[in-house]
Design a protein around this motif. Structure first.
Motif, PDB file in Angstrom:
ATOM      1  N   LEU A 115     103.304 -58.577  -2.013  1.00 35.45           N
ATOM      2  CA  LEU A 115     102.003 -58.231  -1.429  1.00 35.45           C
ATOM      3  C   LEU A 115     101.789 -58.996  -0.130  1.00 35.45           C
ATOM      4  N   GLN A 116     102.109 -60.281  -0.139  1.00 35.79           N
ATOM      5  CA  GLN A 116     101.953 -61.097   1.064  1.00 35.79           C
ATOM      6  C   GLN A 116     102.852 -60.596   2.192  1.00 35.79           C
ATOM      7  N   GLN A 117     104.066 -60.193   1.855  1.00 38.18           N
ATOM      8  CA  GLN A 117     104.957 -59.619   2.869  1.00 38.18           C
ATOM      9  C   GLN A 117     104.339 -58.365   3.472  1.00 38.18           C
ATOM     10  N   ALA A 118     103.795 -57.512   2.618  1.00 35.51           N
ATOM     11  CA  ALA A 118     103.195 -56.261   3.084  1.00 35.51           C
ATOM     12  C   ALA A 118     101.974 -56.509   3.965  1.00 35.51           C
ATOM     13  N   LEU A 119     101.275 -57.617   3.711  1.00 36.82           N
ATOM     14  CA  LEU A 119     100.075 -57.956   4.476  1.00 36.82           C
ATOM     15  C   LEU A 119     100.387 -58.819   5.696  1.00 36.82           C
ATOM     16  N   GLY A 120     101.668 -59.163   5.884  1.00 38.43           N
ATOM     17  CA  GLY A 120     102.068 -59.967   7.033  1.00 38.43           C
ATOM     18  C   GLY A 120     101.716 -61.435   6.910  1.00 38.43           C
ATOM     19  N   LEU A 121     101.686 -61.939   5.677  1.00 37.48           N
ATOM     20  CA  LEU A 121     101.325 -63.333   5.422  1.00 37.48           C
ATOM     21  C   LEU A 121     102.556 -64.166   5.072  1.00 37.48           C
ATOM     22  N   PRO A 122     102.450 -65.495   5.174  1.00 38.37           N
ATOM     23  CA  PRO A 122     103.518 -66.359   4.654  1.00 38.37           C
ATOM     24  C   PRO A 122     103.667 -66.122   3.155  1.00 38.37           C
ATOM     25  N   GLN A 123     104.897 -66.130   2.666  1.00 37.38           N
ATOM     26  CA  GLN A 123     105.138 -65.812   1.262  1.00 37.38           C
ATOM     27  C   GLN A 123     105.123 -67.075   0.404  1.00 37.38           C
ATOM     28  N   THR A 124     104.027 -67.269  -0.315  1.00 31.15           N
ATOM     29  CA  THR A 124     103.890 -68.429  -1.194  1.00 31.15           C
ATOM     30  C   THR A 124     103.974 -68.044  -2.665  1.00 31.15           C
ATOM     31  N   GLY A 125     103.738 -66.769  -2.971  1.00 30.11           N
ATOM     32  CA  GLY A 125     103.720 -66.341  -4.361  1.00 30.11           C
ATOM     33  C   GLY A 125     102.448 -66.735  -5.084  1.00 30.11           C
ATOM     34  N   ILE A 126     101.477 -67.254  -4.336  1.00 31.41           N
ATOM     35  CA  ILE A 126     100.203 -67.690  -4.916  1.00 31.41           C
ATOM     36  C   ILE A 126      99.078 -66.834  -4.351  1.00 31.41           C
ATOM     37  N   PHE A 127      98.233 -66.324  -5.233  1.00 32.88           N
ATOM     38  CA  PHE A 127      97.125 -65.468  -4.805  1.00 32.88           C
ATOM     39  C   PHE A 127      95.998 -66.367  -4.290  1.00 32.88           C
ATOM     40  N   ASP A 128      96.193 -66.887  -3.077  1.00 32.12           N
ATOM     41  CA  ASP A 128      95.266 -67.867  -2.524  1.00 32.12           C
ATOM     42  C   ASP A 128      94.172 -67.197  -1.689  1.00 32.12           C
ATOM     43  N   THR A 129      93.350 -68.032  -1.056  1.00 31.63           N
ATOM     44  CA  THR A 129      92.218 -67.523  -0.279  1.00 31.63           C
ATOM     45  C   THR A 129      92.668 -66.626   0.868  1.00 31.63           C
ATOM     46  N   LYS A 130      93.731 -67.023   1.569  1.00 25.30           N
ATOM     47  CA  LYS A 130      94.220 -66.215   2.688  1.00 25.30           C
ATOM     48  C   LYS A 130      94.681 -64.841   2.210  1.00 25.30           C
ATOM     49  N   THR A 131      95.305 -64.818   1.045  1.00 26.65           N
ATOM     50  CA  THR A 131      95.766 -63.545   0.491  1.00 26.65           C
ATOM     51  C   THR A 131      94.577 -62.660   0.129  1.00 26.65           C
ATOM     52  N   LYS A 132      93.560 -63.254  -0.477  1.00 25.24           N
ATOM     53  CA  LYS A 132      92.362 -62.496  -0.844  1.00 25.24           C
ATOM     54  C   LYS A 132      91.674 -61.926   0.393  1.00 25.24           C
ATOM     55  N   GLU A 133      91.595 -62.736   1.447  1.00 25.80           N
ATOM     56  CA  GLU A 133      90.940 -62.280   2.675  1.00 25.80           C
ATOM     57  C   GLU A 133      91.725 -61.149   3.333  1.00 25.80           C
ATOM     58  N   ALA A 134      93.052 -61.299   3.371  1.00 27.41           N
ATOM     59  CA  ALA A 134      93.887 -60.256   3.970  1.00 27.41           C
ATOM     60  C   ALA A 134      93.842 -58.982   3.138  1.00 27.41           C
ATOM     61  N   LEU A 135      93.780 -59.136   1.818  1.00 29.66           N
ATOM     62  CA  LEU A 135      93.712 -57.973   0.938  1.00 29.66           C
ATOM     63  C   LEU A 135      92.408 -57.215   1.138  1.00 29.66           C
ATOM     64  N   ALA A 136      91.328 -57.944   1.404  1.00 28.52           N
ATOM     65  CA  ALA A 136      90.039 -57.290   1.635  1.00 28.52           C
ATOM     66  C   ALA A 136      90.118 -56.331   2.820  1.00 28.52           C
ATOM     67  N   GLU A 137      90.957 -56.669   3.798  1.00 24.24           N
ATOM     68  CA  GLU A 137      91.135 -55.814   4.974  1.00 24.24           C
ATOM     69  C   GLU A 137      92.220 -54.759   4.755  1.00 24.24           C
ATOM     70  N   GLY A 138      93.184 -55.081   3.913  1.00 22.63           N
ATOM     71  CA  GLY A 138      94.332 -54.191   3.746  1.00 22.63           C
ATOM     72  C   GLY A 138      94.454 -53.585   2.364  1.00 22.63           C
ATOM     73  N   ASN A 139      93.321 -53.422   1.698  1.00 28.79           N
ATOM     74  CA  ASN A 139      93.327 -52.867   0.343  1.00 28.79           C
ATOM     75  C   ASN A 139      93.375 -51.344   0.424  1.00 28.79           C
ATOM     76  N   ASN A 140      94.559 -50.803   0.688  1.00 28.58           N
ATOM     77  CA  ASN A 140      94.675 -49.371   0.943  1.00 28.58           C
ATOM     78  C   ASN A 140      96.070 -48.855   0.592  1.00 28.58           C
ATOM     79  N   ARG A 141      96.245 -47.568   0.755  1.00 26.67           N
ATOM     80  CA  ARG A 141      97.512 -46.918   0.424  1.00 26.67           C
ATOM     81  C   ARG A 141      98.652 -47.396   1.327  1.00 26.67           C
ATOM     82  N   ASN A 142      98.343 -47.661   2.592  1.00 22.64           N
ATOM     83  CA  ASN A 142      99.394 -48.105   3.514  1.00 22.64           C
ATOM     84  C   ASN A 142     100.027 -49.413   3.055  1.00 22.64           C
TER      85      ASN A 142
END
Length: 225
Positions: free
Chosen positions: A151-178
């Motif tokens: 998921l982090q790779q798909a969102l263009g984030l560093p890959q930590t494997g942890i569903f952290d705050t940055k991941t949640k914020e990026a997901l809020a913007e990228g929560n879509n089919r793409n």
């Protein structure tokens, strides 16, 4: 079967003749539409909620590809039944103070509880339907932490494997089919890396890609809500 708890390696892709042949074989396979239909154990709810229906949609796809017993000598996960490793089932039983059993003796109720934990721990229910299905299938196939990495790779984030705050914020913007389709793309890239790292995994390469491309077609047809 991917070993669920392994870290995803960062490798350079160098294509070999065996892979080219596998791709040709795959093209011939995926050209034939696959009707994803798998009878799953009844959910506990008498009246299905939206989330329950979405979970059932995701589980139907995953069980189509994980529905049987496997104990291939090259499979690093070992004995597996309906997508659940023997070691995983042992841990599940021990946590409940129960004696271990052969994974093929797993009850439908136990299977559903284990899969529900994948659904909950991957936070799939909070996602766009297409992304929820991909996230869940990735969690089952690769493990929870590795699904977050994809998921982090798909969102263009560093890959930590942890569903952290940055991941949640990026997901809020990228929560879509793409994002869902990009996750599948990352899975496909990883498959190539995997067989380059370990040639014994070529035994599963065709099936892996068939699963990924089928998942692509499956989620493209899903409605947004």
């Amino acid at each position: 079967m991917i070993r669920k708890k392994s870290n995803l390696p960062q490798l350079k892709i160098k294509f070999k003749p065996q892979i080219i042949l596998a791709i040709i074989s795959l093209i011939l396979t995926v050209a034939i539409p696959i009707n994803i239909s798998y009878k799953i154990p009844a959910l506990a709810q008498t009246e299905k909620t939206y989330e329950a229906k979405l979970f059932e949609t995701a589980l139907s796809f995953t069980l189509y590809f994980e529905g049987g017993f496997s104990n291939h000598p090259a499979d690093k996960g070992g004995r597996t039944y309906k997508g659940i490793l023997q070691t995983e089932y042992n841990s599940y039983r021990r946590r409940r103070g129960l004696p271990t059993l052969d994974v093929t003796q797993m009850s439908d109720a136990e299977l559903m509880e284990i899969y529900q934990s994948y659904w909950d721990n991957s936070k799939s229910a909070t996602m766009h339907p297409a992304l929820a299905v991909v996230m869940f299938d990735t969690a089952v196939n690769f493990g929870i932490n590795n699904s977050v990495t994809f998921l982090q790779q798909a969102l263009g984030l560093p890959q930590t494997g942890i569903f952290d705050t940055k991941t949640k914020e990026a997901l809020a913007e990228g929560n879509n089919r793409n994002t869902a389709l990009q996750m599948i793309n990352e899975r496909i890239i990883y498959r190539y890396k995997r067989v380059q790292e370990d040639a014994t995994q070529m035994a599963f390469f065709h099936g892996w890609l068939a699963r990924d491309y089928s998942l692509w077609g499956y989620v493209e047809k899903l409605k947004d809500n």
